[in-house]
Design a protein around this motif. Sequence first.
Motif, mmCIF file in Angstrom:
data_model
loop_
_atom_site.group_PDB
_atom_site.id
_atom_site.type_symbol
_atom_site.label_atom_id
_atom_site.label_comp_id
_atom_site.label_asym_id
_atom_site.label_seq_id
_atom_site.Cartn_x
_atom_site.Cartn_y
_atom_site.Cartn_z
ATOM 1 N N PHE A 3 0.832 -1.205 0.000
ATOM 2 C CA PHE A 3 0.000 0.000 0.000
ATOM 3 C C PHE A 3 0.868 1.256 0.000
ATOM 4 O O PHE A 3 0.635 2.197 -0.766
ATOM 5 N N GLY A 4 1.886 1.265 0.861
ATOM 6 C CA GLY A 4 2.797 2.413 0.890
ATOM 7 C C GLY A 4 3.557 2.560 -0.410
ATOM 8 O O GLY A 4 3.787 3.675 -0.894
ATOM 9 N N GLY A 5 3.921 1.418 -1.008
ATOM 10 C CA GLY A 5 4.656 1.471 -2.267
ATOM 11 C C GLY A 5 3.826 2.056 -3.389
ATOM 12 O O GLY A 5 4.304 2.901 -4.158
ATOM 13 N N ILE A 6 2.582 1.615 -3.498
ATOM 14 C CA ILE A 6 1.726 2.157 -4.557
ATOM 15 C C ILE A 6 1.404 3.618 -4.296
ATOM 16 O O ILE A 6 1.269 4.415 -5.227
ATOM 17 N N GLY A 7 1.305 3.994 -3.020
ATOM 18 C CA GLY A 7 1.076 5.404 -2.695
ATOM 19 C C GLY A 7 2.219 6.279 -3.190
ATOM 20 O O GLY A 7 2.004 7.335 -3.800
ATOM 21 N N ALA A 8 3.451 5.825 -2.944
ATOM 22 C CA ALA A 8 4.630 6.568 -3.404
ATOM 23 C C ALA A 8 4.687 6.589 -4.931
ATOM 24 O O ALA A 8 5.023 7.618 -5.544
ATOM 25 N N LEU A 9 4.341 5.446 -5.546
ATOM 26 C CA LEU A 9 4.351 5.383 -7.010
ATOM 27 C C LEU A 9 3.334 6.341 -7.615
ATOM 28 O O LEU A 9 3.612 7.002 -8.626
ATOM 29 N N LEU A 10 2.164 6.445 -6.988
ATOM 30 C CA LEU A 10 1.135 7.352 -7.488
ATOM 31 C C LEU A 10 1.585 8.805 -7.402
ATOM 32 O O LEU A 10 1.280 9.608 -8.285
ATOM 33 N N VAL A 11 2.272 9.143 -6.327
ATOM 34 C CA VAL A 11 2.806 10.506 -6.203
ATOM 35 C C VAL A 11 3.755 10.797 -7.363
ATOM 36 O O VAL A 11 3.709 11.875 -7.979
ATOM 37 N N VAL A 12 4.618 9.834 -7.678
ATOM 38 C CA VAL A 12 5.559 10.002 -8.785
ATOM 39 C C VAL A 12 4.818 10.139 -10.114
ATOM 40 O O VAL A 12 5.133 10.996 -10.938
ATOM 41 N N ILE A 13 3.783 9.283 -10.300
ATOM 42 C CA ILE A 13 3.031 9.312 -11.553
ATOM 43 C C ILE A 13 2.318 10.645 -11.749
ATOM 44 O O ILE A 13 2.410 11.263 -12.828
ATOM 45 N N PHE A 14 1.604 11.099 -10.717
ATOM 46 C CA PHE A 14 0.886 12.367 -10.835
ATOM 47 C C PHE A 14 1.859 13.534 -11.011
ATOM 48 O O PHE A 14 1.575 14.478 -11.755
ATOM 49 N N SER A 15 2.999 13.478 -10.343
ATOM 50 C CA SER A 15 4.007 14.540 -10.498
ATOM 51 C C SER A 15 4.540 14.556 -11.919
ATOM 52 O O SER A 15 4.736 15.630 -12.518
ATOM 53 N N ALA A 16 4.764 13.355 -12.487
ATOM 54 C CA ALA A 16 5.267 13.270 -13.859
ATOM 55 C C ALA A 16 4.229 13.786 -14.849
ATOM 56 O O ALA A 16 4.573 14.473 -15.820
ATOM 57 N N ILE A 17 2.949 13.446 -14.607
ATOM 58 C CA ILE A 17 1.881 13.923 -15.497
ATOM 59 C C ILE A 17 1.859 15.446 -15.524
ATOM 60 O O ILE A 17 1.744 16.071 -16.590
ATOM 61 N N ILE A 18 1.995 16.060 -14.351
ATOM 62 C CA ILE A 18 1.991 17.520 -14.272
ATOM 63 C C ILE A 18 3.234 18.105 -14.924
ATOM 64 O O ILE A 18 3.177 19.082 -15.688
ATOM 65 N N ALA A 19 4.402 17.475 -14.648
ATOM 66 C CA ALA A 19 5.663 18.007 -15.165
ATOM 67 C C ALA A 19 5.744 17.910 -16.681
ATOM 68 O O ALA A 19 6.316 18.787 -17.343
ATOM 69 N N LEU A 20 5.170 16.857 -17.253
ATOM 70 C CA LEU A 20 5.274 16.632 -18.695
ATOM 71 C C LEU A 20 4.181 17.335 -19.495
ATOM 72 O O LEU A 20 4.204 17.314 -20.729
ATOM 73 N N SER A 21 3.222 17.932 -18.799
ATOM 74 C CA SER A 21 2.146 18.654 -19.481
ATOM 75 C C SER A 21 2.339 20.154 -19.290
ATOM 76 O O SER A 21 2.202 20.658 -18.179
ATOM 77 N N PRO A 22 2.679 20.886 -20.349
ATOM 78 C CA PRO A 22 2.902 22.333 -20.212
ATOM 79 C C PRO A 22 1.704 23.060 -19.610
ATOM 80 O O PRO A 22 1.874 23.967 -18.785
ATOM 81 N N PHE A 23 0.492 22.657 -19.995
ATOM 82 C CA PHE A 23 -0.697 23.327 -19.484
ATOM 83 C C PHE A 23 -0.843 23.099 -17.982
ATOM 84 O O PHE A 23 -1.072 24.040 -17.221
ATOM 85 N N ARG A 24 -0.699 21.834 -17.541
ATOM 86 C CA ARG A 24 -0.833 21.533 -16.118
ATOM 87 C C ARG A 24 0.312 22.147 -15.321
ATOM 88 O O ARG A 24 0.119 22.595 -14.189
ATOM 89 N N ARG A 25 1.502 22.150 -15.894
ATOM 90 C CA ARG A 25 2.652 22.743 -15.200
ATOM 91 C C ARG A 25 2.453 24.236 -15.000
ATOM 92 O O ARG A 25 2.703 24.775 -13.917
#
Length: 405
Positions: free
Chosen positions: A215-237
Amino acid sequence: MAFQLPFKFSGNAADATVDGRNRPSKMMDYDQPLVWVTLLLMLFGMVMVYSASIALPDSPKFRYLQDRNEYFLYRQAVYILVSMVAAAVVFRVPIAIWQRYAPMIFIGTLVLLVLVLIPGLGVSVNGARRWLSLKVFMVQPSEIMKIAVVLYAADFTVRKQEYMHKLTKGFVPMVVAIGLVGGLLLMEPDLGAFGVIVCIAMGILFLGGINIIWFGGIGALLVVIFSAIIALSPFRRARMFAYLNPWEEGNALDKAYQLTHSLIAFGRGEFFGVGLGGSVEKLFYLPEAHTDFIMAVIGEELGLVGVLIVVAMFYWLVKRAFDIGRQAIALEQVFAGLAAKGIGIWIGVQTFINMGVNLGLLPTKGLTLPLMSFGGSGVLFNCVGLAILLRIDYENRVRMRGGRT
């Protein structure tokens, strides 16, 4: 006068049967406060939708509604009426049926999410392809998916209970399923709905006893995924940076425009508001005032008092869902208990995100306020979810009185 639902109730638990093989089913006592709070939120929302949208026909975007100031009021009233009828029908369905067909409902909703992305089938609004047109009604599959994930995650947890501490059988299948949903939602794009669905699934898995390390591992992975989605999207960034400094001139006139005007609305409202109908921000300053930012209009017109009343009603609703779920689990109805808590997580998380966005606590994201914002799909499937919750409570009461369901 007590509120009457369109079916009968009986205090004799022994006579309460669902299949009706011996005689027609007679319903028992139901949770009246739950029904009343739901109705009050919808009716209060309808009033605020009318207030927030009354000037929209005067804007160029809605020029086709000229002299039809009550358009959104009438539409919302129809949505509420249809939702109540649908909820009455859903209430009649035993929880065992929902459990049996939970995987099929999930797969069927996945198909709808795929259909949304097909040109000619999916309807694009404001650059997002999230709707399917049914001619007289547009349905949003992501709203159906919230219910589907509640049912599927609860059923998965019950079926895989002995494997919940194992990676391959108790963890990976759910990650794959939610990852598939997330991929389809991000193609629409609808990051907000994806966030809510992830919270629902993770919450049910946690309550179902998943290995805390995974559970903790997937939680950390989700943080990374959502951060990457924001970082890679100029509009969201750009929107994130604007959220961090909304009052900078360039941000206030661009990416943080909604946020700054939402905060101005709350500031104008102070403690008791400027009065119902007296909002200035709804006069074409605050975009989407009748949908995503209806809470800002409540804050401006009814002040801190009005906001706290809405918060208190949603708090009670979420708490009641968890109480019903706890009671179901105590009666050894684990699927029903997890589903009830999942509905509570869904309403609670979406409400928190919407209010957080309106108050500037979270980055701007297009999520409606459950039961209150304008929109057919949102109100309809909120009511369907709460009807399932009401059914769970009803079956709890039948069992506690010695009856059968």
